[in-house]
Each structure stands twice: as structure tokens, then as C-alpha cells.
Design a protein around this motif. Sequence first.
Motif, PDB file in Angstrom:
ATOM      1  N   PRO A 100     -14.838  -4.639  17.792  1.00 29.90           N
ATOM      2  CA  PRO A 100     -13.543  -3.577  17.995  1.00 29.90           C
ATOM      3  C   PRO A 100     -13.575  -2.619  16.663  1.00 29.90           C
ATOM      4  N   THR A 102     -11.565   0.364  14.595  1.00 25.99           N
ATOM      5  CA  THR A 102     -10.166   1.364  15.082  1.00 25.99           C
ATOM      6  C   THR A 102     -10.558   2.598  14.562  1.00 25.99           C
ATOM      7  N   VAL A 103     -10.603   3.843  14.742  1.00 26.70           N
ATOM      8  CA  VAL A 103     -11.139   4.918  14.379  1.00 26.70           C
ATOM      9  C   VAL A 103     -10.127   5.753  13.457  1.00 26.70           C
ATOM     10  N   ASP A 106      -7.686  11.645  13.777  1.00 29.01           N
ATOM     11  CA  ASP A 106      -6.787  12.210  15.315  1.00 29.01           C
ATOM     12  C   ASP A 106      -6.880  11.649  16.131  1.00 29.01           C
ATOM     13  N   MET A 107      -7.140   9.705  15.993  1.00 35.44           N
ATOM     14  CA  MET A 107      -7.095   9.490  17.253  1.00 35.44           C
ATOM     15  C   MET A 107      -6.382   7.699  16.353  1.00 35.44           C
ATOM     16  N   GLY A 109      -5.342   4.555  14.580  1.00 38.99           N
ATOM     17  CA  GLY A 109      -4.269   2.926  15.604  1.00 38.99           C
ATOM     18  C   GLY A 109      -4.506   3.589  16.959  1.00 38.99           C
ATOM     19  N   THR A 110      -5.991   3.720  17.661  1.00 36.59           N
ATOM     20  CA  THR A 110      -5.913   3.606  18.722  1.00 36.59           C
ATOM     21  C   THR A 110      -7.471   2.471  18.383  1.00 36.59           C
ATOM     22  N   VAL A 111      -7.654   1.488  19.290  1.00 36.68           N
ATOM     23  CA  VAL A 111      -8.927   0.735  18.945  1.00 36.68           C
ATOM     24  C   VAL A 111     -10.235   0.948  19.433  1.00 36.68           C
ATOM     25  N   ILE A 112     -11.565   1.420  19.311  1.00 37.70           N
ATOM     26  CA  ILE A 112     -12.580   1.215  20.266  1.00 37.70           C
ATOM     27  C   ILE A 112     -13.135   0.372  20.623  1.00 37.70           C
TER      28      ILE A 112
END
Length: 161
Positions: A100, A102-103, A106-107, A109-112
Motif C-alpha cells: 500500500p 499513499t500517493v 493531487d491524490m 489520502g488515496t492509497v494505491i
Amino acid sequence: SMLPMLTNWAKRHGVTSVALAELRVIFTNPDTDHMAVSIGEAAVQNLIRLEATKKGARVWRNNVGALMSEDGRMVRYGLCNDTQALNRRVKSSDLIGILPVTVTPDMVGTVIGQFLAREVKHSTWKYSGTDREVAQRRFLELVAGLGGDACFASGPGTILC
């Protein structure tokens, strides 16, 4: 036995299980050159899997091979093993997983999920450029080249390349 007490002490002081295993070898055979003690690939793999879990990653064993089915068909399994020729050229890693991440802004809080690959080796392994190692490195370079996290791993501390 003093083993549980020693294990608890080691945990409190951040002594790794690899260090404890080496210590055990040294005490059971005092003539052993402690710098040459090697922790086997299976033990290293277990340590890396534990470390991955602590970092929030998930990893799975990637068994690669081929078997003859009951009806006589060759069944190939594992990544990059579509054909024998491909498997000779590119050997997929022992551990495959998702890390995981965190980006960036621009993103926020989003986890990729970042693709993760570890080619596991015993603790005293050094790259020597054998055909097998070259094919393993090709897979690692392919994954890393596409943004994945991929490397040879010969002990704890290598879950993040």
C-alpha cells in the motif's frame, strides 16, 4: 529451557530472529566463523513475509513449474511461465505482493496498491550473474521499470527496496 526468556529479551531490544539464529549456531559450535553463518532461503522468506505484514503489504509465494495432468496435458503454473522458453529467459520472483502506497499531492489520502516482487536468497548470497540470476533480474527490472517495487532479498530489511 531459557529459549522463551531469550526470545522475549531479543524482542524487547530489537534483536532480529536472524541474529538469534546465528547466535544459536555460534553457541552450539564455538569454532564456527560467525561471519560465514548462513540463514537458509526458507527462513529468510519467512522473515520477509513477516516484515511485509508489519509494513501493511501482502505477499504470496509464487510457485513456478509444470506438471502433467491426469489426461496427459502439460500444465504450466506461476508467473512468466507461459512457455519453457519464456521461463528460461524471465524467471518470476519467489514472493509476489501488493504494497500500500499513499500517493502524492493531487491524490492526497488515496492509497494505491504497488506491485511488489522479491527474489529471495539465503542470507550470505551474492549476485554472480548465473543464467538463472540473470533471468530473475530480468523479471525484477521489468517490474521496477513499470513502477513496481522489485529486488533480490537476502534478509530482513529488504521488504522495501
